[in-house]
Write a protein that holds these residues in place. Structure first.
Motif, PDB file in Angstrom:
ATOM      1  N   TRP A  87      19.582  41.156  44.630  1.00 45.58           N
ATOM      2  CA  TRP A  87      20.026  42.107  43.988  1.00 45.58           C
ATOM      3  C   TRP A  87      19.291  43.480  44.642  1.00 45.58           C
ATOM      4  CZ3 TRP A  87      17.529  40.099  38.678  1.00 45.58           C
ATOM      5  CH2 TRP A  87      18.361  39.053  37.991  1.00 45.58           C
ATOM      6  N   TYR A 143      25.668  31.886  51.802  1.00 52.17           N
ATOM      7  CA  TYR A 143      25.579  30.905  50.679  1.00 52.17           C
ATOM      8  C   TYR A 143      27.097  30.155  50.726  1.00 52.17           C
ATOM      9  CZ  TYR A 143      21.345  33.122  48.842  1.00 52.17           C
ATOM     10  OH  TYR A 143      20.163  33.631  48.996  1.00 52.17           O
ATOM     11  N   THR A 149      22.640  28.897  41.843  1.00 52.21           N
ATOM     12  CA  THR A 149      21.677  29.922  41.498  1.00 52.21           C
ATOM     13  C   THR A 149      22.157  31.140  42.047  1.00 52.21           C
ATOM     14  OG1 THR A 149      19.813  28.216  41.684  1.00 52.21           O
ATOM     15  CG2 THR A 149      19.199  30.276  41.835  1.00 52.21           C
ATOM     16  N   VAL A 152      25.074  32.819  40.054  1.00 49.88           N
ATOM     17  CA  VAL A 152      24.564  33.429  38.762  1.00 49.88           C
ATOM     18  C   VAL A 152      23.842  34.697  39.269  1.00 49.88           C
ATOM     19  CG1 VAL A 152      22.780  33.479  37.050  1.00 49.88           C
ATOM     20  CG2 VAL A 152      24.114  31.336  37.384  1.00 49.88           C
ATOM     21  N   LEU A 153      23.145  34.842  40.230  1.00 52.00           N
ATOM     22  CA  LEU A 153      22.461  36.118  40.576  1.00 52.00           C
ATOM     23  C   LEU A 153      23.467  37.152  41.042  1.00 52.00           C
ATOM     24  CD1 LEU A 153      19.255  34.965  42.219  1.00 52.00           C
ATOM     25  CD2 LEU A 153      19.646  35.860  39.952  1.00 52.00           C
ATOM     26  N   ALA A 156      25.558  38.467  38.042  1.00 49.18           N
ATOM     27  CA  ALA A 156      24.650  39.347  37.216  1.00 49.18           C
ATOM     28  C   ALA A 156      24.348  40.744  37.982  1.00 49.18           C
ATOM     29  CB  ALA A 156      23.356  38.760  36.970  1.00 49.18           C
ATOM     30  N   ALA A 159      27.753  42.509  37.835  1.00 49.77           N
ATOM     31  CA  ALA A 159      27.865  43.209  36.228  1.00 49.77           C
ATOM     32  C   ALA A 159      27.000  44.446  36.024  1.00 49.77           C
ATOM     33  CB  ALA A 159      27.335  42.086  35.171  1.00 49.77           C
TER      34      ALA A 159
ATOM     35  N   ALA B 156      24.499  41.628  32.410  1.00 48.27           N
ATOM     36  CA  ALA B 156      23.909  40.666  33.162  1.00 48.27           C
ATOM     37  C   ALA B 156      23.852  39.095  32.352  1.00 48.27           C
ATOM     38  CB  ALA B 156      22.806  41.188  33.799  1.00 48.27           C
ATOM     39  N   THR B 160      26.183  36.006  33.088  1.00 51.29           N
ATOM     40  CA  THR B 160      25.309  34.660  33.634  1.00 51.29           C
ATOM     41  C   THR B 160      26.219  33.426  32.685  1.00 51.29           C
ATOM     42  OG1 THR B 160      23.354  35.753  33.833  1.00 51.29           O
ATOM     43  CG2 THR B 160      23.140  33.236  33.204  1.00 51.29           C
ATOM     44  N   ALA B 184      21.594  28.076  34.330  1.00 50.42           N
ATOM     45  CA  ALA B 184      22.039  29.367  34.614  1.00 50.42           C
ATOM     46  C   ALA B 184      20.888  30.502  34.516  1.00 50.42           C
ATOM     47  CB  ALA B 184      23.392  29.626  34.174  1.00 50.42           C
ATOM     48  N   ALA B 187      17.862  30.457  36.310  1.00 49.86           N
ATOM     49  CA  ALA B 187      18.122  31.101  37.694  1.00 49.86           C
ATOM     50  C   ALA B 187      18.080  32.523  37.507  1.00 49.86           C
ATOM     51  CB  ALA B 187      19.450  30.750  38.141  1.00 49.86           C
ATOM     52  N   LEU B 188      18.516  33.130  36.428  1.00 47.75           N
ATOM     53  CA  LEU B 188      18.652  34.780  36.141  1.00 47.75           C
ATOM     54  C   LEU B 188      17.214  35.027  35.981  1.00 47.75           C
ATOM     55  CD1 LEU B 188      20.301  37.171  35.428  1.00 47.75           C
ATOM     56  CD2 LEU B 188      19.987  36.430  32.937  1.00 47.75           C
ATOM     57  N   LEU B 189      16.324  34.482  35.306  1.00 43.58           N
ATOM     58  CA  LEU B 189      15.148  34.830  34.935  1.00 43.58           C
ATOM     59  C   LEU B 189      14.330  34.726  36.057  1.00 43.58           C
ATOM     60  CD1 LEU B 189      14.439  32.887  31.517  1.00 43.58           C
ATOM     61  CD2 LEU B 189      14.293  35.586  31.942  1.00 43.58           C
ATOM     62  N   GLY B 191      15.559  35.057  39.338  1.00 42.81           N
ATOM     63  CA  GLY B 191      16.231  36.385  40.128  1.00 42.81           C
ATOM     64  C   GLY B 191      15.344  36.941  41.072  1.00 42.81           C
ATOM     65  N   ARG B 192      14.894  35.951  41.997  1.00 41.51           N
ATOM     66  CA  ARG B 192      14.353  36.537  43.056  1.00 41.51           C
ATOM     67  C   ARG B 192      14.560  35.898  44.454  1.00 41.51           C
ATOM     68  NH1 ARG B 192      13.077  39.452  39.878  1.00 41.51           N
ATOM     69  NH2 ARG B 192      10.899  40.318  39.259  1.00 41.51           N
ATOM     70  N   LEU B 193      15.933  35.393  44.600  1.00 39.12           N
ATOM     71  CA  LEU B 193      16.363  34.713  45.791  1.00 39.12           C
ATOM     72  C   LEU B 193      16.354  35.723  46.956  1.00 39.12           C
ATOM     73  CD1 LEU B 193      19.287  32.186  45.332  1.00 39.12           C
ATOM     74  CD2 LEU B 193      16.934  31.716  46.106  1.00 39.12           C
ATOM     75  N   PRO B 194      16.186  35.299  48.479  1.00 39.70           N
ATOM     76  CA  PRO B 194      15.707  34.253  48.536  1.00 39.70           C
ATOM     77  C   PRO B 194      14.184  33.685  48.474  1.00 39.70           C
ATOM     78  CG  PRO B 194      16.152  35.552  50.547  1.00 39.70           C
ATOM     79  CD  PRO B 194      16.304  36.356  49.348  1.00 39.70           C
ATOM     80  N   TYR B 195      13.431  34.911  48.658  1.00 41.88           N
ATOM     81  CA  TYR B 195      11.762  34.304  48.432  1.00 41.88           C
ATOM     82  C   TYR B 195      11.444  34.168  47.177  1.00 41.88           C
ATOM     83  CZ  TYR B 195      11.027  39.411  48.396  1.00 41.88           C
ATOM     84  OH  TYR B 195      11.109  40.514  48.214  1.00 41.88           O
TER      85      TYR B 195
END
Lengths: 196, 196
Positions: A87, A143, A149, A152-153, A156, A159, B156, B160, B184, B187-189, B191-195
DNA sequence: CTCATTTTTGTTATTCACTAACATTTGTTA
DNA sequence: TAACAAATGTTAGTGAATAACAAAAATGAG
Protein backbone atom coordinates in the motif's frame (compact mmCIF):
# COMPACT_ATOMS: atom_id res chain seq x y z
CA UNK A 1 11.41 -1.77 -47.11
CA UNK A 2 8.70 0.42 -45.70
CA UNK A 3 10.03 1.86 -42.47
CA UNK A 4 9.07 5.45 -41.76
CA UNK A 5 10.65 6.30 -38.44
CA UNK A 6 8.72 8.14 -35.76
CA UNK A 7 9.27 11.43 -37.55
CA UNK A 8 7.45 10.36 -40.73
CA UNK A 9 4.67 12.62 -41.94
CA UNK A 10 2.23 9.79 -41.52
CA UNK A 11 3.06 9.34 -37.87
CA UNK A 12 2.75 13.03 -37.16
CA UNK A 13 -0.60 13.30 -38.88
CA UNK A 14 -1.93 10.30 -37.01
CA UNK A 15 -0.89 11.64 -33.64
CA UNK A 16 -2.41 14.99 -34.51
CA UNK A 17 -5.68 13.49 -35.66
CA UNK A 18 -5.94 11.46 -32.49
CA UNK A 19 -5.44 14.55 -30.40
CA UNK A 20 -7.92 16.53 -32.48
CA UNK A 21 -10.58 13.88 -32.04
CA UNK A 22 -10.03 13.79 -28.30
CA UNK A 23 -10.14 17.56 -27.93
CA UNK A 24 -13.28 18.01 -30.00
CA UNK A 25 -14.93 15.12 -28.21
CA UNK A 26 -14.16 16.51 -24.77
CA UNK A 27 -15.30 19.98 -25.79
CA UNK A 28 -18.59 18.69 -27.17
CA UNK A 29 -19.22 16.34 -24.23
CA UNK A 30 -18.71 19.15 -21.75
CA UNK A 31 -20.84 21.65 -23.61
CA UNK A 32 -23.73 19.48 -24.80
CA UNK A 33 -23.48 16.35 -22.71
CA UNK A 34 -22.13 12.91 -23.53
CA UNK A 35 -25.26 11.19 -24.82
CA UNK A 36 -26.38 14.24 -26.76
CA UNK A 37 -23.13 14.18 -28.71
CA UNK A 38 -22.97 11.62 -31.50
CA UNK A 39 -19.79 10.11 -32.88
CA UNK A 40 -20.81 11.63 -36.20
CA UNK A 41 -20.65 15.11 -34.66
CA UNK A 42 -17.20 14.53 -33.22
CA UNK A 43 -15.90 13.18 -36.51
CA UNK A 44 -17.39 16.08 -38.46
CA UNK A 45 -15.93 18.58 -36.01
CA UNK A 46 -12.52 17.01 -36.60
CA UNK A 47 -13.12 17.02 -40.35
CA UNK A 48 -13.32 13.28 -40.93
CA UNK A 49 -15.95 10.58 -41.33
CA UNK A 50 -17.28 8.45 -38.49
CA UNK A 51 -15.29 5.47 -39.77
CA UNK A 52 -12.07 7.31 -39.16
CA UNK A 53 -13.16 7.99 -35.61
CA UNK A 54 -13.62 4.29 -34.96
CA UNK A 55 -10.24 3.55 -36.48
CA UNK A 56 -8.64 5.73 -33.82
CA UNK A 57 -10.88 4.73 -30.91
CA UNK A 58 -12.65 1.39 -30.75
CA UNK A 59 -15.65 2.87 -28.92
CA UNK A 60 -17.11 6.26 -28.13
CA UNK A 61 -16.07 5.74 -24.53
CA UNK A 62 -12.43 5.23 -25.34
CA UNK A 63 -12.00 8.75 -26.64
CA UNK A 64 -12.39 9.89 -23.04
CA UNK A 65 -10.85 6.96 -21.20
CA UNK A 66 -7.66 6.53 -23.20
CA UNK A 67 -4.85 7.66 -20.97
CA UNK A 68 -1.15 7.24 -20.67
CA UNK A 69 -0.74 7.01 -16.93
CA UNK A 70 -0.51 3.25 -16.54
CA UNK A 71 3.06 2.86 -17.86
CA UNK A 72 4.23 5.69 -15.61
CA UNK A 73 2.66 4.03 -12.59
CA UNK A 74 4.16 0.66 -13.43
CA UNK A 75 7.64 2.16 -13.77
CA UNK A 76 7.39 4.00 -10.47
CA UNK A 77 6.09 0.92 -8.69
CA UNK A 78 8.97 -1.21 -9.84
CA UNK A 79 11.42 1.43 -8.63
CA UNK A 80 10.17 1.43 -5.05
CA UNK A 81 12.23 -0.28 -2.32
CA UNK A 82 11.35 -3.99 -2.30
CA UNK A 83 10.74 -4.19 1.43
CA UNK A 84 8.13 -1.44 1.39
CA UNK A 85 4.54 -2.65 2.00
CA UNK A 86 2.31 -2.80 -1.05
CA UNK A 87 0.00 0.00 0.00
CA UNK A 88 2.92 2.33 0.62
CA UNK A 89 4.45 1.48 -2.73
CA UNK A 90 1.16 2.26 -4.39
CA UNK A 91 0.60 5.50 -2.53
CA UNK A 92 4.04 6.87 -3.27
CA UNK A 93 4.21 5.67 -6.85
CA UNK A 94 1.00 7.54 -7.60
CA UNK A 95 2.09 10.68 -5.81
CA UNK A 96 5.43 10.61 -7.62
CA UNK A 97 3.66 10.19 -10.94
CA UNK A 98 1.39 13.11 -10.17
CA UNK A 99 4.03 15.49 -8.87
CA UNK A 100 5.69 16.50 -12.15
CA UNK A 101 2.39 17.44 -13.79
CA UNK A 102 1.93 21.16 -14.53
CA UNK A 103 -0.93 22.93 -12.75
CA UNK A 104 -2.88 23.09 -15.99
CA UNK A 105 -2.84 19.33 -16.36
CA UNK A 106 -4.63 19.00 -13.03
CA UNK A 107 -7.50 21.17 -14.22
CA UNK A 108 -7.97 19.05 -17.34
CA UNK A 109 -7.68 15.88 -15.32
CA UNK A 110 -10.32 17.07 -12.89
CA UNK A 111 -12.71 17.91 -15.73
CA UNK A 112 -12.15 14.51 -17.26
CA UNK A 113 -12.55 12.76 -13.92
CA UNK A 114 -15.82 14.53 -13.24
CA UNK A 115 -17.10 13.60 -16.67
CA UNK A 116 -16.20 9.98 -16.09
CA UNK A 117 -17.84 9.77 -12.68
CA UNK A 118 -20.95 11.48 -14.00
CA UNK A 119 -21.65 9.46 -17.14
CA UNK A 120 -22.73 5.88 -16.37
CA UNK A 121 -21.24 4.37 -19.52
CA UNK A 122 -17.87 5.99 -18.82
CA UNK A 123 -17.94 5.12 -15.16
CA UNK A 124 -18.58 1.45 -15.84
CA UNK A 125 -15.78 1.18 -18.39
CA UNK A 126 -13.47 3.05 -16.05
CA UNK A 127 -13.98 0.52 -13.25
CA UNK A 128 -13.28 -2.27 -15.67
CA UNK A 129 -10.09 -0.64 -16.88
CA UNK A 130 -9.01 -0.17 -13.33
CA UNK A 131 -9.43 -3.82 -12.50
CA UNK A 132 -7.45 -4.64 -15.61
CA UNK A 133 -4.55 -2.68 -14.15
CA UNK A 134 -4.52 -4.97 -11.17
CA UNK A 135 -2.75 -7.58 -13.25
CA UNK A 136 -0.28 -4.99 -14.53
CA UNK A 137 0.53 -3.84 -11.02
CA UNK A 138 0.95 -7.36 -9.69
CA UNK A 139 3.41 -8.02 -12.47
CA UNK A 140 5.25 -4.77 -11.82
CA UNK A 141 5.60 -5.76 -8.17
CA UNK A 142 7.00 -9.12 -9.15
CA UNK A 143 4.10 -11.28 -7.97
CA UNK A 144 2.93 -14.16 -10.14
CA UNK A 145 -0.63 -13.79 -11.44
CA UNK A 146 -2.72 -15.81 -9.05
CA UNK A 147 -0.90 -14.81 -5.88
CA UNK A 148 -4.06 -14.30 -3.90
CA UNK A 149 -2.84 -12.33 -0.92
CA UNK A 150 -1.06 -9.76 -3.06
CA UNK A 151 -4.05 -9.64 -5.36
CA UNK A 152 -6.40 -8.75 -2.53
CA UNK A 153 -4.06 -6.06 -1.27
CA UNK A 154 -3.61 -4.49 -4.69
CA UNK A 155 -7.37 -4.51 -5.26
CA UNK A 156 -7.95 -2.82 -1.93
CA UNK A 157 -5.23 -0.28 -2.67
CA UNK A 158 -6.68 0.56 -6.04
CA UNK A 159 -10.14 0.88 -4.54
CA UNK A 160 -8.68 3.38 -2.09
CA UNK A 161 -7.15 5.31 -4.94
CA UNK A 162 -10.41 5.45 -6.84
CA UNK A 163 -12.25 6.56 -3.77
CA UNK A 164 -9.74 9.37 -3.49
CA UNK A 165 -10.42 10.36 -7.10
CA UNK A 166 -14.11 10.24 -6.41
CA UNK A 167 -13.72 12.54 -3.42
CA UNK A 168 -11.55 14.88 -5.47
CA UNK A 169 -14.19 15.07 -8.19
CA UNK A 170 -16.84 16.07 -5.69
CA UNK A 171 -15.07 19.11 -4.29
CA UNK A 172 -13.61 22.23 -5.84
CA UNK A 173 -9.95 22.46 -4.91
CA UNK A 174 -8.00 21.42 -8.00
CA UNK A 175 -4.78 21.11 -6.01
CA UNK A 176 -6.22 18.94 -3.25
CA UNK A 177 -5.57 15.60 -4.93
CA UNK A 178 -2.28 14.68 -3.20
CA UNK A 179 -3.73 15.48 0.21
CA UNK A 180 -6.84 13.50 -0.48
CA UNK A 181 -4.79 10.53 -1.61
CA UNK A 182 -2.68 10.68 1.54
CA UNK A 183 -5.73 10.89 3.77
CA UNK A 184 -7.33 7.97 1.99
CA UNK A 185 -4.30 5.74 2.42
CA UNK A 186 -3.99 6.77 6.04
CA UNK A 187 -7.55 5.62 6.56
CA UNK A 188 -6.81 2.33 4.84
CA UNK A 189 -3.79 1.71 7.04
CA UNK A 190 -5.70 2.42 10.21
CA UNK A 191 -8.50 0.23 8.94
CA UNK A 192 -10.14 -0.35 12.28
CA UNK A 193 -13.30 1.73 12.38
CA UNK A 194 -15.28 2.12 14.53
CA UNK A 195 -13.02 1.54 17.51
CA UNK A 196 -9.28 1.86 18.23
CA UNK B 1 -60.50 0.98 -6.73
CA UNK B 2 -57.75 -0.90 -8.42
CA UNK B 3 -56.04 -2.87 -5.74
CA UNK B 4 -55.05 -6.35 -6.72
CA UNK B 5 -53.13 -7.71 -3.77
CA UNK B 6 -49.91 -9.63 -4.30
CA UNK B 7 -51.89 -12.71 -5.26
CA UNK B 8 -53.54 -11.14 -8.31
CA UNK B 9 -53.20 -12.99 -11.58
CA UNK B 10 -51.41 -10.02 -13.07
CA UNK B 11 -48.76 -10.05 -10.39
CA UNK B 12 -48.18 -13.76 -10.74
CA UNK B 13 -47.89 -13.55 -14.51
CA UNK B 14 -45.44 -10.67 -14.26
CA UNK B 15 -43.22 -12.47 -11.80
CA UNK B 16 -43.34 -15.57 -13.96
CA UNK B 17 -42.50 -13.71 -17.14
CA UNK B 18 -39.57 -12.04 -15.46
CA UNK B 19 -38.25 -15.37 -14.35
CA UNK B 20 -38.85 -16.90 -17.78
CA UNK B 21 -36.91 -14.13 -19.48
CA UNK B 22 -34.01 -14.53 -17.07
CA UNK B 23 -33.89 -18.30 -17.44
CA UNK B 24 -34.03 -18.28 -21.23
CA UNK B 25 -31.46 -15.51 -21.35
CA UNK B 26 -29.03 -17.35 -19.11
CA UNK B 27 -29.53 -20.58 -21.02
CA UNK B 28 -28.90 -18.90 -24.37
CA UNK B 29 -25.93 -16.89 -23.11
CA UNK B 30 -24.27 -20.01 -21.76
CA UNK B 31 -24.90 -22.11 -24.85
CA UNK B 32 -24.26 -19.60 -27.64
CA UNK B 33 -22.41 -16.78 -25.96
CA UNK B 34 -23.58 -13.36 -24.79
CA UNK B 35 -22.92 -11.29 -27.90
CA UNK B 36 -24.20 -14.00 -30.23
CA UNK B 37 -27.55 -13.93 -28.45
CA UNK B 38 -29.84 -11.06 -29.41
CA UNK B 39 -32.58 -9.63 -27.25
CA UNK B 40 -34.95 -10.67 -30.01
CA UNK B 41 -33.95 -14.31 -29.51
CA UNK B 42 -34.50 -14.16 -25.77
CA UNK B 43 -37.89 -12.54 -26.20
CA UNK B 44 -38.94 -15.06 -28.83
CA UNK B 45 -37.79 -17.94 -26.63
CA UNK B 46 -39.98 -16.57 -23.86
CA UNK B 47 -42.85 -16.09 -26.29
CA UNK B 48 -42.99 -12.30 -26.28
CA UNK B 49 -41.83 -9.39 -28.38
CA UNK B 50 -38.58 -7.53 -27.80
CA UNK B 51 -40.49 -4.56 -26.39
CA UNK B 52 -41.77 -6.68 -23.56
CA UNK B 53 -38.23 -7.69 -22.75
CA UNK B 54 -37.22 -4.06 -22.35
CA UNK B 55 -40.23 -3.40 -20.17
CA UNK B 56 -38.93 -6.00 -17.72
CA UNK B 57 -35.22 -5.20 -18.01
CA UNK B 58 -33.92 -1.77 -19.01
CA UNK B 59 -30.91 -3.25 -20.80
CA UNK B 60 -29.67 -6.58 -22.06
CA UNK B 61 -27.11 -6.58 -19.26
CA UNK B 62 -29.69 -6.22 -16.52
CA UNK B 63 -31.25 -9.59 -17.28
CA UNK B 64 -28.06 -11.13 -15.90
CA UNK B 65 -27.10 -8.55 -13.30
CA UNK B 66 -30.43 -8.13 -11.56
CA UNK B 67 -30.08 -9.73 -8.17
CA UNK B 68 -31.73 -9.63 -4.82
CA UNK B 69 -28.72 -9.91 -2.54
CA UNK B 70 -28.25 -6.25 -1.68
CA UNK B 71 -31.20 -5.95 0.71
CA UNK B 72 -30.10 -9.11 2.50
CA UNK B 73 -26.61 -7.76 2.92
CA UNK B 74 -27.87 -4.42 4.19
CA UNK B 75 -30.08 -6.11 6.77
CA UNK B 76 -27.27 -8.33 8.03
CA UNK B 77 -24.86 -5.42 8.22
CA UNK B 78 -27.19 -3.36 10.35
CA UNK B 79 -27.62 -6.31 12.71
CA UNK B 80 -23.91 -6.69 13.48
CA UNK B 81 -22.57 -5.48 16.85
CA UNK B 82 -21.82 -1.74 16.54
CA UNK B 83 -18.33 -1.98 17.99
CA UNK B 84 -17.19 -4.50 15.40
CA UNK B 85 -14.71 -3.12 12.83
CA UNK B 86 -16.15 -2.43 9.38
CA UNK B 87 -14.24 -5.17 7.59
CA UNK B 88 -15.40 -7.76 10.09
CA UNK B 89 -18.98 -6.61 9.80
CA UNK B 90 -18.73 -6.95 6.05
CA UNK B 91 -17.08 -10.33 6.12
CA UNK B 92 -19.59 -11.86 8.49
CA UNK B 93 -22.65 -10.22 6.96
CA UNK B 94 -21.74 -11.75 3.63
CA UNK B 95 -21.02 -15.17 5.08
CA UNK B 96 -24.29 -15.12 6.99
CA UNK B 97 -26.16 -14.15 3.85
CA UNK B 98 -24.52 -16.97 1.92
CA UNK B 99 -24.95 -19.69 4.56
CA UNK B 100 -28.68 -20.40 4.16
CA UNK B 101 -28.42 -20.87 0.39
CA UNK B 102 -29.07 -24.42 -0.84
CA UNK B 103 -26.20 -26.17 -2.61
CA UNK B 104 -27.95 -25.76 -5.94
CA UNK B 105 -28.02 -22.01 -5.60
CA UNK B 106 -24.24 -21.98 -5.38
CA UNK B 107 -23.90 -23.76 -8.70
CA UNK B 108 -26.16 -21.24 -10.42
CA UNK B 109 -24.37 -18.37 -8.74
CA UNK B 110 -21.02 -19.67 -9.90
CA UNK B 111 -22.24 -19.96 -13.48
CA UNK B 112 -23.60 -16.44 -13.35
CA UNK B 113 -20.43 -15.11 -11.76
CA UNK B 114 -18.26 -16.71 -14.43
CA UNK B 115 -20.44 -15.25 -17.13
CA UNK B 116 -20.18 -11.80 -15.60
CA UNK B 117 -16.42 -11.90 -15.23
CA UNK B 118 -16.04 -13.22 -18.77
CA UNK B 119 -18.19 -10.79 -20.72
CA UNK B 120 -16.73 -7.26 -20.80
CA UNK B 121 -20.07 -5.48 -20.94
CA UNK B 122 -21.35 -7.40 -17.93
CA UNK B 123 -18.13 -6.98 -16.01
CA UNK B 124 -18.13 -3.23 -16.45
CA UNK B 125 -21.73 -2.84 -15.33
CA UNK B 126 -21.06 -5.12 -12.39
CA UNK B 127 -18.24 -2.93 -11.11
CA UNK B 128 -20.48 0.07 -11.40
CA UNK B 129 -23.28 -1.63 -9.49
CA UNK B 130 -20.81 -2.59 -6.84
CA UNK B 131 -19.69 0.96 -6.31
CA UNK B 132 -23.33 1.96 -6.10
CA UNK B 133 -23.70 -0.41 -3.15
CA UNK B 134 -20.99 1.50 -1.32
CA UNK B 135 -23.53 4.21 -0.56
CA UNK B 136 -26.07 1.64 0.57
CA UNK B 137 -23.60 0.00 2.91
CA UNK B 138 -22.44 3.27 4.39
CA UNK B 139 -26.04 4.11 5.13
CA UNK B 140 -26.68 0.67 6.61
CA UNK B 141 -23.69 1.16 8.89
CA UNK B 142 -25.01 4.52 10.01
CA UNK B 143 -22.34 6.71 8.45
CA UNK B 144 -23.39 9.91 6.69
CA UNK B 145 -22.67 9.95 2.95
CA UNK B 146 -19.41 11.79 2.64
CA UNK B 147 -17.73 10.30 5.69
CA UNK B 148 -14.44 9.78 3.95
CA UNK B 149 -12.68 7.36 6.25
CA UNK B 150 -15.59 4.96 6.35
CA UNK B 151 -16.01 5.34 2.61
CA UNK B 152 -12.44 4.28 1.96
CA UNK B 153 -12.78 1.29 4.24
CA UNK B 154 -16.01 0.12 2.69
CA UNK B 155 -14.55 0.50 -0.79
CA UNK B 156 -11.53 -1.57 0.20
CA UNK B 157 -13.76 -4.17 1.82
CA UNK B 158 -15.95 -4.47 -1.25
CA UNK B 159 -12.88 -4.73 -3.46
CA UNK B 160 -11.75 -7.62 -1.29
CA UNK B 161 -15.10 -9.29 -1.66
CA UNK B 162 -15.02 -8.94 -5.43
CA UNK B 163 -11.54 -10.30 -5.59
CA UNK B 164 -12.78 -13.31 -3.65
CA UNK B 165 -15.58 -13.78 -6.18
CA UNK B 166 -13.06 -13.47 -8.97
CA UNK B 167 -10.89 -16.16 -7.41
CA UNK B 168 -13.91 -18.37 -6.89
CA UNK B 169 -14.87 -18.02 -10.55
CA UNK B 170 -11.43 -19.13 -11.66
CA UNK B 171 -11.38 -22.45 -9.82
CA UNK B 172 -13.67 -25.44 -9.79
CA UNK B 173 -14.79 -26.07 -6.22
CA UNK B 174 -18.36 -24.78 -6.00
CA UNK B 175 -18.32 -24.96 -2.22
CA UNK B 176 -15.07 -23.05 -1.75
CA UNK B 177 -16.61 -19.59 -1.63
CA UNK B 178 -16.79 -19.13 2.16
CA UNK B 179 -13.19 -20.26 2.59
CA UNK B 180 -12.01 -17.96 -0.18
CA UNK B 181 -13.84 -15.04 1.37
CA UNK B 182 -12.26 -15.74 4.74
CA UNK B 183 -8.81 -16.01 3.28
CA UNK B 184 -9.28 -12.78 1.35
CA UNK B 185 -10.34 -10.83 4.43
CA UNK B 186 -7.48 -12.33 6.42
CA UNK B 187 -5.10 -11.01 3.80
CA UNK B 188 -6.73 -7.59 3.95
CA UNK B 189 -6.39 -7.47 7.73
CA UNK B 190 -2.74 -8.43 7.64
CA UNK B 191 -2.21 -5.89 4.89
CA UNK B 192 1.50 -5.67 5.31
CA UNK B 193 3.10 -7.48 2.40
CA UNK B 194 5.93 -8.03 1.80
CA UNK B 195 7.26 -7.92 5.35
CA UNK B 196 5.88 -8.54 8.88
C1' DC C 1 10.37 13.38 -60.50
C1' DT C 2 7.57 9.31 -61.29
C1' DC C 3 5.63 4.98 -60.52
C1' DA C 4 4.29 0.98 -57.87
C1' DT C 5 3.32 -0.20 -53.08
C1' DT C 6 1.35 0.43 -48.65
C1' DT C 7 -1.44 2.99 -45.43
C1' DT C 8 -5.12 5.70 -44.47
C1' DT C 9 -9.60 7.41 -45.45
C1' DG C 10 -14.45 7.69 -47.45
C1' DT C 11 -18.80 5.46 -48.91
C1' DT C 12 -22.35 2.49 -48.34
C1' DA C 13 -24.93 -1.04 -46.28
C1' DT C 14 -26.04 -3.84 -42.35
C1' DT C 15 -26.71 -5.46 -37.52
C1' DC C 16 -28.30 -4.71 -33.01
C1' DA C 17 -29.57 -2.27 -28.68
C1' DC C 18 -32.82 0.81 -27.32
C1' DT C 19 -36.85 4.43 -27.52
C1' DA C 20 -41.34 6.49 -28.78
C1' DA C 21 -46.18 6.49 -30.37
C1' DC C 22 -50.19 4.28 -30.94
C1' DA C 23 -53.22 0.30 -31.46
C1' DT C 24 -54.63 -4.05 -29.26
C1' DT C 25 -55.29 -7.37 -26.05
C1' DT C 26 -55.97 -9.01 -21.33
C1' DG C 27 -56.91 -8.71 -16.32
C1' DT C 28 -59.67 -6.20 -12.93
C1' DT C 29 -63.63 -3.97 -10.76
C1' DA C 30 -68.23 -2.49 -10.52
C1' DT D 1 -71.38 -7.91 -18.81
C1' DA D 2 -69.64 -3.21 -19.28
C1' DA D 3 -65.95 0.15 -18.15
C1' DC D 4 -61.44 0.81 -16.79
C1' DA D 5 -56.56 0.03 -16.19
C1' DA D 6 -52.52 -2.43 -17.16
C1' DA D 7 -49.65 -5.19 -20.15
C1' DT D 8 -48.35 -6.30 -24.77
C1' DG D 9 -47.70 -5.89 -29.89
C1' DT D 10 -46.61 -3.21 -34.07
C1' DT D 11 -44.09 -0.09 -36.43
C1' DA D 12 -40.74 3.22 -37.22
C1' DG D 13 -36.78 5.46 -35.85
C1' DT D 14 -31.90 6.74 -33.70
C1' DG D 15 -27.24 5.77 -32.88
C1' DA D 16 -23.13 2.81 -31.99
C1' DA D 17 -20.34 -0.44 -34.20
C1' DT D 18 -18.72 -3.55 -38.15
C1' DA D 19 -17.68 -5.16 -42.97
C1' DA D 20 -16.48 -4.63 -47.87
C1' DC D 21 -14.81 -2.15 -51.28
C1' DA D 22 -13.40 2.13 -53.65
C1' DA D 23 -10.59 6.37 -53.49
C1' DA D 24 -6.83 9.12 -51.96
C1' DA D 25 -2.58 10.12 -49.79
C1' DA D 26 2.21 9.04 -48.15
C1' DT D 27 6.37 6.33 -48.88
C1' DG D 28 10.47 4.20 -51.15
C1' DA D 29 12.97 2.91 -55.29
C1' DG D 30 14.72 3.80 -59.43
Amino acid sequence: MTKAADGGLRHRKKALMRQQLQQHALRLFLSQGYEATTVEMIATAAGVSHMTFFRYFPTKEDVVLADEYDPVLVARLAARPPTEPIWEKLRHAVLEGLAPLPAEAYAVLLQRTRLIFTVPALRARQWDQQHATEALILAALGYPTGERTAWVLVAAGLATLTTALSIWAEQDDVSALPNIINTAFDALLKGRLPYE
